[in-house]
Design an enzyme around this catalytic site. Sequence first.
Site, PDB file in Angstrom:
ATOM      1  N   ASP A   3       3.508   0.659  -8.131  1.00 52.55           N
ATOM      2  CA  ASP A   3       2.176   0.496  -7.536  1.00 52.55           C
ATOM      3  C   ASP A   3       1.019   1.088  -8.346  1.00 52.55           C
ATOM      4  O   ASP A   3       0.088   1.677  -7.780  1.00 52.55           O
ATOM      5  CB  ASP A   3       2.152   1.104  -6.127  1.00 52.55           C
ATOM      6  N   LYS A  28       5.649  -6.015  -2.740  1.00 44.01           N
ATOM      7  CA  LYS A  28       6.295  -5.365  -1.594  1.00 44.01           C
ATOM      8  C   LYS A  28       5.281  -5.118  -0.483  1.00 44.01           C
ATOM      9  O   LYS A  28       4.160  -4.692  -0.745  1.00 44.01           O
ATOM     10  CB  LYS A  28       6.952  -4.058  -2.037  1.00 44.01           C
ATOM     11  N   CYS A  59       4.951   6.122  -1.941  1.00 47.78           N
ATOM     12  CA  CYS A  59       5.780   4.987  -2.393  1.00 47.78           C
ATOM     13  C   CYS A  59       6.855   5.390  -3.400  1.00 47.78           C
ATOM     14  O   CYS A  59       7.927   4.775  -3.431  1.00 47.78           O
ATOM     15  CB  CYS A  59       4.895   3.878  -2.927  1.00 47.78           C
TER      16      CYS A  59
HETATM   17  N1  TIU Z   1       1.800   3.106  -3.277  1.00 46.70           N
HETATM   18  C1  TIU Z   1       1.613   4.036  -2.342  1.00 46.70           C
HETATM   19  O1  TIU Z   1       1.979   5.185  -2.491  1.00 46.70           O
HETATM   20  N2  TIU Z   1       0.915   3.626  -1.194  1.00 46.70           N
HETATM   21  C2  TIU Z   1       0.150   4.455  -0.441  1.00 46.70           C
HETATM   22  O2  TIU Z   1      -0.401   4.051   0.565  1.00 46.70           O
HETATM   23  N3  TIU Z   1       0.013   5.746  -0.883  1.00 46.70           N
HETATM   24  C3  TIU Z   1      -0.776   6.719  -0.340  1.00 46.70           C
HETATM   25  O3  TIU Z   1      -0.688   7.873  -0.787  1.00 46.70           O
HETATM   26  N4  TIU Z   1      -1.638   6.418   0.627  1.00 46.70           N
END
Ligand code: TIU
Length: 241
Positions: free
Chosen positions: A32, A137, A170
């Site tokens: 991500d 995802k 994530c």
């Molecule tokens: N990719 C991921 O970690 N999504 C989140 O929403 N992370 C946060 O820390 N909010």
Amino acid sequence: MANLARATTSLLAAEPGPIELDWAATALVIIDMQRDFLEPGGFGETLGNDVSQLARAIEPCANVLGAARNAEILVVHTREGHLPDLSDAPPAKIARGAPSRRIGDPGPMGRILIRGEAGHDIVSELYPLDSEIVIDKPGKGAFYATELGDVLQKYGIENLLVCGVTTEVCVNTTVREANDRGYRCVVLADCCASYFPEFHEMGLKMIKAQGGIFGWVSDSAAVLAAIAPEISSVSAVGGRR
Ligand code: TIU
């Protein structure tokens, strides 16, 4: 003439202890690294976060990505996001917290956390090659409702080098999912980041505690020393062994 064969296995310096990796059975998974999390105006900022906290992970991650490409290690990128009609976004996720803009709302980088929008895309420094795998995802974990498990099985992958954001969300969720599926996960500390530095530290500790209850923690220098020793001379966690 004898070729200088690339090492097929390496003992990677890590905590709680070194881990032997067969590079042909190892994938680099970059979680991500999207503009929606790393740049102003995206999902991360709408949740009230200081997105500048994540920038420090980009350069180490780019170094590992470059080395993995040179060594022909399988590279997998993931992106968190939802279909334009939000049919894969649970109402409880959309409504969570009190963000200034919610998932699907218009923002400066397009609709927040929606596939195909500018904010959903991966930052330019880590942009996937056409040949690399990109997993979209809908959840925090990269295995939930995705083809990741099938892809890793197809390539005979047993070990994951995990980078990305955010460490405790994530990255941790994906490592826990992977660990339960039998993968050996090595999280690269400097290639991950959190909006909360203390959560980053604790997120890493949780992985490597209890003899590596979820996996191992290493760093970019150790990986470079292991897979590209000719261009790397230092390792923050002990070097090549
Ligand atoms: N990719 C991921 O970690 N999504 C989140 O929403 N992370 C946060 O820390 N909010």
